[in-house]
Design a protein around this motif. Structure first.
Motif, mmCIF file in Angstrom:
data_model
loop_
_atom_site.group_PDB
_atom_site.id
_atom_site.type_symbol
_atom_site.label_atom_id
_atom_site.label_comp_id
_atom_site.label_asym_id
_atom_site.label_seq_id
_atom_site.Cartn_x
_atom_site.Cartn_y
_atom_site.Cartn_z
ATOM 1 N N UNK A 81 60.303 -0.922 5.912
ATOM 2 C CA UNK A 81 59.606 -2.157 6.290
ATOM 3 C C UNK A 81 60.540 -3.008 7.148
ATOM 4 N N UNK A 82 60.824 -2.559 8.360
ATOM 5 C CA UNK A 82 61.833 -3.233 9.179
ATOM 6 C C UNK A 82 61.440 -4.636 9.637
ATOM 7 N N UNK A 83 60.157 -4.909 9.710
ATOM 8 C CA UNK A 83 59.705 -6.177 10.291
ATOM 9 C C UNK A 83 59.183 -7.185 9.265
ATOM 10 N N UNK A 84 59.168 -6.789 7.995
ATOM 11 C CA UNK A 84 58.606 -7.677 6.990
ATOM 12 C C UNK A 84 59.380 -7.503 5.687
ATOM 13 N N UNK A 85 59.684 -8.607 4.980
ATOM 14 C CA UNK A 85 60.410 -8.465 3.713
ATOM 15 C C UNK A 85 59.582 -7.709 2.674
ATOM 16 N N UNK A 86 60.253 -7.075 1.745
ATOM 17 C CA UNK A 86 59.598 -6.256 0.728
ATOM 18 C C UNK A 86 59.573 -6.997 -0.600
ATOM 19 N N UNK A 87 58.618 -6.611 -1.443
ATOM 20 C CA UNK A 87 58.548 -7.097 -2.819
ATOM 21 C C UNK A 87 59.205 -6.050 -3.713
ATOM 22 N N UNK A 88 60.277 -6.412 -4.361
ATOM 23 C CA UNK A 88 61.045 -5.466 -5.169
ATOM 24 C C UNK A 88 60.591 -5.543 -6.626
ATOM 25 N N UNK A 89 60.335 -4.379 -7.205
ATOM 26 C CA UNK A 89 60.043 -4.254 -8.637
ATOM 27 C C UNK A 89 61.031 -3.244 -9.192
ATOM 28 N N UNK A 90 61.798 -3.629 -10.200
ATOM 29 C CA UNK A 90 62.858 -2.748 -10.682
ATOM 30 C C UNK A 90 62.919 -2.763 -12.198
ATOM 31 N N UNK A 91 63.417 -1.652 -12.744
ATOM 32 C CA UNK A 91 63.461 -1.464 -14.198
ATOM 33 C C UNK A 91 64.847 -1.014 -14.619
ATOM 34 N N UNK A 92 65.329 -1.563 -15.741
ATOM 35 C CA UNK A 92 66.558 -1.101 -16.363
ATOM 36 C C UNK A 92 67.713 -1.200 -15.354
ATOM 37 N N UNK A 93 68.476 -0.118 -15.137
ATOM 38 C CA UNK A 93 69.580 -0.169 -14.188
ATOM 39 C C UNK A 93 69.094 -0.372 -12.758
ATOM 40 N N UNK A 94 67.872 -0.001 -12.459
ATOM 41 C CA UNK A 94 67.323 -0.340 -11.148
ATOM 42 C C UNK A 94 67.266 -1.838 -10.974
ATOM 43 N N UNK A 95 66.931 -2.538 -12.050
ATOM 44 C CA UNK A 95 66.888 -3.999 -12.003
ATOM 45 C C UNK A 95 68.288 -4.591 -11.887
ATOM 46 N N UNK A 96 69.231 -4.016 -12.609
ATOM 47 C CA UNK A 96 70.606 -4.520 -12.546
ATOM 48 C C UNK A 96 71.141 -4.439 -11.115
ATOM 49 N N UNK A 97 70.907 -3.301 -10.446
ATOM 50 C CA UNK A 97 71.389 -3.182 -9.071
ATOM 51 C C UNK A 97 70.569 -4.034 -8.116
ATOM 52 N N UNK A 98 69.279 -4.218 -8.418
ATOM 53 C CA UNK A 98 68.451 -5.063 -7.572
ATOM 54 C C UNK A 98 68.894 -6.522 -7.645
ATOM 55 N N UNK A 99 69.373 -6.954 -8.800
ATOM 56 C CA UNK A 99 69.905 -8.312 -8.908
ATOM 57 C C UNK A 99 71.029 -8.526 -7.906
ATOM 58 N N UNK A 100 71.870 -7.509 -7.725
ATOM 59 C CA UNK A 100 72.966 -7.644 -6.761
ATOM 60 C C UNK A 100 72.434 -7.840 -5.352
ATOM 61 N N UNK A 101 71.284 -7.219 -5.044
ATOM 62 C CA UNK A 101 70.677 -7.404 -3.729
ATOM 63 C C UNK A 101 69.990 -8.763 -3.632
ATOM 64 N N UNK A 102 69.279 -9.147 -4.684
ATOM 65 C CA UNK A 102 68.503 -10.389 -4.671
ATOM 66 C C UNK A 102 69.408 -11.610 -4.542
ATOM 67 N N UNK A 103 70.616 -11.535 -5.083
ATOM 68 C CA UNK A 103 71.539 -12.666 -5.016
ATOM 69 C C UNK A 103 72.471 -12.586 -3.818
ATOM 70 N N UNK A 104 72.295 -11.592 -2.954
ATOM 71 C CA UNK A 104 73.107 -11.461 -1.748
ATOM 72 C C UNK A 104 72.547 -12.355 -0.634
#
Length: 584
Positions: free
Chosen positions: A101-124
Motif C-alpha cells: 500500500x505505497x500510497x495510503x497508510x495501512x490499518x495494522x491488526x496484530x496478535x501476541x508477538x506480532x503485536x509486540x513488534x507492531x508496537x515498535x512500528x506504531x511508536x516510530x
C-alpha cells in the motif's frame, strides 16, 4: 547471515516476496488492492495462517494482507539472536506496508508477538504517515510494560503488588525460554508435534499448526532472548500518535488486562475493548474479532463510533453509560420503572411491550435515548424478528430484562388447560424466547452482558390459589439457574428477580379462575386495593434490578416478605407447606 527462504505451496491468497535488508518476507494478499488495506501480523509460534478466519470475514470490504514474520513459515530465518530485535521487526512491517500500500497508510491488526513488534512500528516517527490505526490483541509494548512494572514496584500498594505477581505468574514461560538449547530442542521434538493438541486443551480451539511449527517456534524463542530483559530493565516508552485499540481477552492465560492500565500516558487516542475469549482470539472468535476490527477501522476512516467503541474509549466506561438495555413489558409497572432506572444511569433503552402505545408513553418519559417496540414475547418467531431488528438497528444489547408477564389466581381444579397454556406461554416461554434469542446474539458479539429474568416470591412460596402462576415463576427461577451455568462460558451473567407484593397494574389484568365476569372484576379490585395498601412501588424493584446487574447477583428476593419466604423455603419447608393450606 540469513538462511534460504522455505517454500510453501502457491495456493490460496496471492503471494509475493518482500525483501528487507536481506530478509525475504512471504506476503499473502486478498481482496481489492484499491480498498483500505488491513495488515495482519501474527505472533509466536504461528504463521500467517493464524488469520485465516479473520481474513475470510474482512476480505469482502478490505484489501487484507498477511505475512510470515522473520523466522516463521515461508520467510527467511536469521540465525543471530540480535536479528530479532523489535526495531528490526518493525522495519519488516514498514517494508511490507510500503510494498502492498505505497500510497495510503495501512490499518495494522496484530496478535501476541506480532503485536509486540507492531508496537515498535506504531511508536516510530514513520508511523504517522504509514499506519492509519493499530489494533493490538494480547501483545503489550515492552517499553510500556517495563515502565508499568517500575511504577508498581516503586509504589508497593497491595493492589499494585498483586498485579505484578499476577503478570509474573502468567509469564512463567519467559524464564524457561532463556535457558540455552533446551527450549528450541523441546519445540522441535516434543511441543511442536503436539501443538494442535495443546491448543485444544488450553484454548478449546481446533487448529492445524503449520508443518514448520517446530522450527518456527525454535526460531521464535530468539524473540524473547533478544528483547525481554533489555526492554524490561531499561524501558524507553514512546508515544503513539495513531489511534490505538487494545483488545483484552478476559481469559488470557499469558497477558493480564492490568498491563493496559497506564497506556493513556503515551497514547492520546486509546480504546480498550474486552472480548470474552482466551489468548488465541483469532482462532477461537474470528467473527467477534472481525466486528471489533471493522468498528475501529470504519471509525478511524470517518464513521461515527459504535456504542461498543464509545464504551471502550479510555476514561469513558462508567456505570451504564453507552449500554443498550432491552426491557420487555416496559409499558407499565416494574418494566416501565426498570426502563426509567437504567435510562437515569446513562443507558439507552429499548422499551418493548405488546401494547405499543404504552411502550411509546414510557419512551417519551425517557426521551431520545429510548426506542419503543411492539412485541408479543409468547410468539417465538416474533421475538426472533424483534431481536434481529434490535441488533441490526442498535447492535447487540448489553443487558436484557425479561419482565413481561401475566397474573393468574384461583383453585387448581378450576384452572383450565387453556389457562395453563396462556400463563406458560407468557411467563415461562416468553422468558425462554428472550434468553434464547438475545443470549445467542450476545454470545456471538463476544463482549459479555447480563440477562435479568423476573420471577416471583411465588416461585418458592406454595399457595393453594396460585398453582399456575407459581409454577410458571418457579420454572423461570430454575431456568435462570440452568442458563446461568451455560452462559457463564460467554461472560453473560444471569439474575433472577423475585419480588413479593408490589403495587403494579398486574392486578387489573390478572385472570381469576373459577369465577364469572362479575366475580372476576370484584377480585381484581380487591387485589389492587390490597397491593396499593402494601405500598411497595415498582421503582424500588427497578433499583434492585440495576444493583443486581452491577454486582452480578444471581438471585434477588426484593420485598421483605419475599426475603422472609425465601428463608422459610430453605430452612422451614414443612411450615411453608402447612401455611399454604390456610392462606390463599
Amino acid at each position: 547471515m540469513v538462511s534460504e527462504p522455505r517454500p510453501l505451496p502457491a495456493t490460496g491468497p496471492r503471494r509475493r516476496t518482500v525483501d528487507n535488508d536481506g530478509v525475504e518476507l512471504a506476503v499473502f494478499s486478498e481482496g481489492d488492492p484499491s480498498s483500505p488495506t488491513i495488515l495482519l501480523v501474527h505472533g509466536f509460534p504461528d504463521t500467517h495462517r493464524l488469520w485465516d478466519g479473520l481474513a475470510e470475514r474482512l476480505v469482502g470490504d478490505y484489501h487484507v494482507v498477511r505475512y510470515d514474520v522473520r523466522g516463521a513459515g515461508a520467510s527467511t530465518a536469521p540465525r543471530k539472536t540480535a536479528a530479532y530485535r523489535t526495531e528490526l521487526l518493525a522495519e519488516d512491517l514498514f517494508a511490507v506496508a510500503d510494498a502492498v500500500s505505497p500510497n495510503r497508510p495501512v490499518h495494522v491488526v496484530a496478535h501476541d508477538w506480532g503485536s509486540i513488534q507492531a508496537w515498535a512500528a506504531v511508536t516510530a516517527p514513520r508511523a504517522r504517515a504509514r499506519i492509519a490505526s493499530f489494533t493490538s490483541v494480547s501483545g503489550p509494548n515492552l517499553d510500556h510494560v517495563g515502565q508499568w512494572v517500575r511504577r508498581r514496584v516503586t509504589r508497593p500498594t497491595p493492589a499494585n503488588l498483586r498485579q505484578v505477581v499476577a503478570q509474573l505468574t502468567h509469564s512463567w514461560y519467559i524464564a524457561l525460554f532463556h535457558i540455552p538449547v533446551l527450549p528450541g530442542l523441546a519445540w522441535r521434538t516434543v511441543v511442536g508435534p503436539r501443538w494442535g493438541h495443546l491448543l485444544r486443551r488450553m484454548e478449546g480451539v481446533e487448529a492445524t499448526p503449520a508443518p514448520t511449527i517446530g522450527t518456527d517456534a525454535a526460531n521464535g524463542v530468539r524473540l524473547y532472548r533478544a528483547n525481554m530483559l533489555s526492554r524490561r530493565s531499561r524501558p524507553a516508552p514512546s508515544p503513539a500518535e495513531v489511534p490505538v485499540q487494545v483488545v483484552l481477552p478476559t481469559r488470557d492465560r499469558f497477558v493480564t488486562a492490568a498491563l493496559a492500565e497506564d497506556l493513556e500516558r503515551w497514547i492520546p487516542r486509546l480504546w480498550r475493548r474486552r472480548l470474552v475469549a482466551g489468548h488465541w482470539v483469532p482462532l477461537s472468535h474470528p467473527e467477534a474479532l472481525a466486528r471489533v476490527v471493522e468498528d475501529f477501522v470504519e471509525h478511524v476512516s470517518g464513521a461515527p463510533m459504535t456504542r461498543s467503541l464509545q464504551r471502550a474509549r479510555a476514561g469513558r466506561d462508567e456505570g451504564f453509560t453507552n449500554r443498550l438495555v432491552v426491557v420487555t413489558g416496559a409499558g407499565k409497572g416494574i418494566g416501565r420503572a426498570t426502563a426509567l432506572a437504567f435510562a437515569a444511569r446513562g443507558a439507552e433503552v429499548v422499551v418493548a411491550d405488546i401494547d405499543i402505545e404504552a411502550a411509546r408513553r414510557t419512551a417519551a418519559e425517557i426521551g431520545p435515548a429510548a426506542y419503543p417496540y411492539p412485541v408479543d414475547v409468547s410468539d417465538a418467531d416474533a421475538v426472533r424478528a424483534f431481536a434481529e431488528d434490535i441488533t441490526d438497528q442498535h447492535g447487540a444489547p448489553d443487558i436484557v430484562v425479561n419482565n413481561a408477564g401475566i397474573g393468574m389466581a384461583g383453585p387448581f381444579l378450576a384452572t383450565t388447560a387453556q389457562d395453563w397454556r396462556r400463563v406458560t406461554d407468557v411467563n415461562l416461554l416468553g422468558v425462554v424466547n428472550g434468553c434464547r434469542e438475545f443470549g445467542a446474539l450476545m454470545a456471538e458479539a463476544g463482549e459479555g452482558g447480563h440477562i435479568v429474568n423476573i420471577s416471583s416470591a411465588a416461585a418458592y412460596t406454595p399457595s393453594r390459589s396460585l398453582s399456575a402462576y407459581a409454577a410458571s415463576k418457579a420454572a423461570v427461577l430454575a431456568l435462570s439457574d440452568c442458563v446461568r451455568a451455560e452462559f457463564a462460558d460467554h461472560g453473560i451473567g444471569v439474575t433472577a428477580i423475585c419480588p413479593g407484593v408490589v403495587a403494579t397494574d398486574i392486578t387489573n389484568t390478572t385472570t381469576f379462575t373459577g369465577t364469572d365476569d362479575l366475580g372476576q372484576q370484584r377480585k381484581r379490585q380487591q387485589a389492587t386495593k390490597a397491593y396499593a395498601r402494601r405500598g411497595f412501588t415498582p421503582d424500588r424493584v427497578a433499583e434492585e434490578i440495576a444493583r443486581a446487574v452491577e454486582r452480578g447477583t444471581p438471585v434477588v428476593a426484593v420485598t421483605p416478605e419475599a426475603k422472609l419466604a425465601r428463608a422459610g423455603a430453605r430452612f422451614f419447608p414443612g411450615l411453608m407447606r402447612r401455611v399454604a393450606r390456610v392462606l390463599g
